[in-house]
Enzyme design. Structure first.
Site, PDB file in Angstrom:
ATOM      1  N   GLU A  47       0.846  -1.194   0.000  1.00  0.00           N
ATOM      2  CA  GLU A  47       0.000   0.000   0.000  1.00  0.00           C
ATOM      3  C   GLU A  47       0.885   1.249   0.000  1.00  0.00           C
ATOM      4  O   GLU A  47       1.869   1.332   0.742  1.00  0.00           O
ATOM      5  CB  GLU A  47      -0.876  -0.027   1.246  1.00  0.00           C
ATOM      6  CG  GLU A  47      -1.868   1.110   1.377  1.00  0.00           C
ATOM      7  CD  GLU A  47      -2.770   0.936   2.592  1.00  0.00           C
ATOM      8  OE1 GLU A  47      -3.752   1.702   2.709  1.00  0.00           O
ATOM      9  OE2 GLU A  47      -2.503   0.038   3.427  1.00  0.00           O
ATOM     10  N   LYS A 117      -9.211   2.587  -2.428  1.00  0.00           N
ATOM     11  CA  LYS A 117      -9.475   1.851  -1.192  1.00  0.00           C
ATOM     12  C   LYS A 117     -10.907   2.105  -0.744  1.00  0.00           C
ATOM     13  O   LYS A 117     -11.374   3.247  -0.726  1.00  0.00           O
ATOM     14  CB  LYS A 117      -8.489   2.282  -0.110  1.00  0.00           C
ATOM     15  CG  LYS A 117      -8.516   1.444   1.158  1.00  0.00           C
ATOM     16  CD  LYS A 117      -7.356   1.833   2.067  1.00  0.00           C
ATOM     17  CE  LYS A 117      -7.293   0.971   3.316  1.00  0.00           C
ATOM     18  NZ  LYS A 117      -6.100   1.287   4.143  1.00  0.00           N
ATOM     19  N   CYS A 175      -5.555  -3.280   2.021  1.00  0.00           N
ATOM     20  CA  CYS A 175      -5.394  -3.398   3.459  1.00  0.00           C
ATOM     21  C   CYS A 175      -6.701  -3.590   4.232  1.00  0.00           C
ATOM     22  O   CYS A 175      -7.236  -4.685   4.288  1.00  0.00           O
ATOM     23  CB  CYS A 175      -4.637  -2.188   3.999  1.00  0.00           C
ATOM     24  SG  CYS A 175      -3.933  -2.498   5.651  1.00  0.00           S
TER      25      CYS A 175
END
Length: 668
Positions: A47, A117, A175
């Site tokens: 990330e 994300k 994540c």
């Protein structure tokens, strides 16, 4: 894709300088070059890898935002000459007045798509909501991102699919997306993604690595997919947190590869994932298909194609491949596996005996592995049912091929376990049946012959001529007939014998309940050894361990001059370790024969067997498997204990007259 349906994937952690985009892009390019040398086809970076995850309020600085964008353009352009696969890298991306934490997907010098994300953590040590916009808050008209003279699709509802190969489809999450109750990867899998990747900035705290590993492995199982996870490394800022560079690659609930954490140099974790296996699992798992029907609306989803060359299968496959897939390698895992299997066997038999009034049971004891295991199960079953062990009518039935060693082990074990022991010599009964059939075993005329005279005649039969199916089957069926008249018959045959048809129809093939019915031969041996070491002691332990060391033989043909067995099962039908390997991959994963041969070589069998031997025994397996389905179509009841079963009421239904030609052709 790699030949045989394998795809080589990797998770990479570059050396990093926080907020130095040009340096970081250079490190990533170096890893792209290295990955190309290792044949990697999908490469995942952490990330925000172009800036570092720990830039904090610097993310809001235009200088860093523009530096990340320039670095991405440079990275994509330069990668064309370095890496032929698909790469995914993280960066902060400013679009209009919104800043997103994104994954950029590129291939052959072209940016294919940008995935934002979805879920931004803003609790405990995380403050992403301070800097970034979640995917759901993006402007409704935001579907493209401009990069000078090119643009790329923007959004979470996109997959990246290899043109001309439905088996390769990639889904991307970042994540925290994995840590929520319903991760985006679930929907991606329902849309057809077979490879799920996660660019992560998860920091290290006590116990977190184990939980992270569990998440990745479980998500790969839930989605029937491969999962590639790349975490930020030790060169992130340590103002408040430490990052370990944890990388993981899992496939359908199995961890294929895991990196060492806290490395100060770069990491490239490589593994080969089996896409044929994954597609086969999805094909037969109807609940996955039903979930797709209920939850997998394709509305708004985009599939971006990319080209992927087929490569020859590597000499060395980068994935764990156990030559004994039914027998765990680790001592503790093997001990726990054996204990659980034994408990399943006992529970199954106990329920059946309770249901029919706890009758006396009959079991044939040969001094071999299978009957020994079944007898141990019967003893423990009687113990938990509070039934005396003398309700077990254990019968040893020596015949023409019974050796002194197996006979002694059979009689000793019955005595040591406290069961009702009986001995019935079947030779005279067999002689009468063969005489009634007017059968001439090995050319010997039986008319008017006494048993002693027959024994003398059999002793003169050369070992090279010792084969007579009627002679063998008469003994096997006599034993079963005797047992059927003695009580509720507990079967002893294992799933390896059933797969190969190495059982006499209505002989050892038949019983009233068989606790061994789904246990492979290689595991039977481990179970008896485990029982000897952990469930029994004294003389019984010594007898059990000797049984484990005895060569496997049906002992139906006359012994040699020294009283030793002339039959060795594995010399006739092939090594059980090979047949159990073939059985596992043929049945569990529906693996084609050509691929089974490739896997057998990869499993280091090529060190013990020549290529010709592997082909020969695989052909024997296939020929016998197809020819003997009729024996499996009428199996007695018995518990499934592992991942495979040949029960016609359970895992395996097959016509008894199916042809093996298509499968045999692949072994030529």
């Amino acid at each position: 894709m790699i030949e045989h349906g394998f795809l080589r994937v990797a998770a990479a952690v570059p050396v990093l300088r926080v907020a130095d985009c040009d340096f970081n892009a250079g490190q990533i390019l170096g890893l792209l070059r290295r990955a190309e040398g290792e044949g990697v086809q999908v490469l995942v970076f952490p990330e925000l890898a172009l800036t570092g995850y720990t830039c904090a309020d610097l993310f809001q600085q235009p200088v860093l935002q523009q530096g990340a964008r320039r670095a991405l353009r440079h990275l994509v352009a330069e990668s064309a000459a370095l890496f032929s696969g698909l790469a995914i890298v993280g960066l902060p991306l400013m679009i209009g007045d919104q800043l997103f934490n994104v994954a950029a997907v590129f291939h052959s010098g072209q940016l294919l798509g940008v995935v934002p994300k979805s879920y931004l953590p803003n609790y405990q040590e995380f403050y992403e909501d301070r800097w970034f916009t979640p995917a759901a808050a993006a402007r409704h008209d935001l579907t493209q991102v401009d990069f000078g003279d090119t643009s790329s699709h923007f959004g979470t509802r996109q997959l990246f699919a290899a043109a001309g190969d439905e088996g390769v489809a990639l889904g991307v999450e970042i994540c925290e997306d994995l840590w929520v109750p319903v991760p985006p990867s679930c929907q991606q899998a329902l849309q057809g993604a077979t490879v799920l990747v996660n660019l992560s900035g998860s920091n290290e705290t006590i116990g977190k690595a184990a939980y992270r590993r569990q998440l990745v492995v479980n998500q790969s199982a839930r989605c029937l997919a491969a999962y590639v996870y790349a975490g930020c490394g030790v060169h992130e800022s340590t103002t408040d947190l430490v990052f370990g560079g944890h990388c993981l690659i899992a496939e359908n609930g199995t961890l294929l590869a895991e990196s060492e954490r806290f490395r100060r140099d770069e990491t490239l974790l490589v593994a080969d994932i089996d896409l044929e296996h994954l597609r086969g699992e999805r094909q037969r798992t109807n609940s996955f298909q039903n979930n797709r029907r209920d939850r997998g609306s394709a509305e708004g989803w985009r599939r971006t194609p990319f080209s992927l060359d087929v490569r020859p299968a590597p000499v060395s496959l980068k994935r764990p491949l156990d030559p004994h897939p039914f027998v765990p390698r680790g001592e503790e895992e093997l001990r726990e596996r054996c204990r659980e299997i034994f408990q399943i066997q006992v529970a199954g038999l106990a329920k059946r005996l309770e249901h029919i009034g706890k009758p006396a049971v009959a079991i044939g004891i040969s001094g071999g592995l299978d009957s020994t295991l079944a007898l141990l199960v019967a003893c423990k079953t009687m113990d938990i049912l509070a039934v005396p062990r003398d309700r077990i009518r254990a019968v040893t039935m020596p015949g023409f091929g019974t050796t002194t060693r197996t006979h002694a082990n059979a009689t000793d074990l019955m005595r040591q376990l406290g069961v009702m022991a009986r001995e019935v010599d079947i030779r005279a009964l067999s002689l009468e049946q063969m005489r009634a059939l007017k059968h001439r075993p090995f050319g010997i005329d039986l008319e008017g012959m006494a048993l002693d005279a027959l024994a003398v005649g059999l002793a003169k039969v050369p070992a090279s001529e010792c084969h007579d199916l009627v002679f063998e089957n008469v003994q096997a069926r006599l034993r079963t007939s005797i047992l059927m008249n003695a009580g509720f018959v507990i079967g002893t045959g294992d799933v390896s014998e059933l797969a190969l048809g190495w059982a006499t129809y209505n002989g050892d093939h038949m019983s009233m309940y068989n606790p061994n019915v789904s246990i492979p031969k290689t595991l039977v041996k481990s179970l008896v050894r485990w029982a000897a070491r952990h469930e029994f002691d004294g003389d019984a332990r010594r007898t059990l361990l000797d049984i484990v060391e005895t060569k496997i033989s049906p002992e139906l043909l006359p012994t040699d001059g020294d009283g030793a067995a002339v039959q060795e099962t594995e010399a006739s039908i092939g090594p059980y370790e090979l047949h159990d390997f073939f059985l596992f991959h043929f049945l569990r994963h529906r693996t084609p024969p050509a691929k089974i041969l490739y896997l057998a070589r990869q499993a280091v069998f090529d060190r013990a067997y020549s290529d010709e031997e592997l082909r020969r025994w695989l052909r024997v397996f296939l020929q016998r498997f197809f020819a003997n389905q009729f024996k499996r179509s009428c199996l007695p009841d018995g518990p499934k204990v592992g991942s495979i079963s040949l029960s016609p009421r359970g895992d395996w239904r097959m016509p008894s007259d199916a042809q093996a030609e298509l499968w045999l052709r692949e072994t030529e």
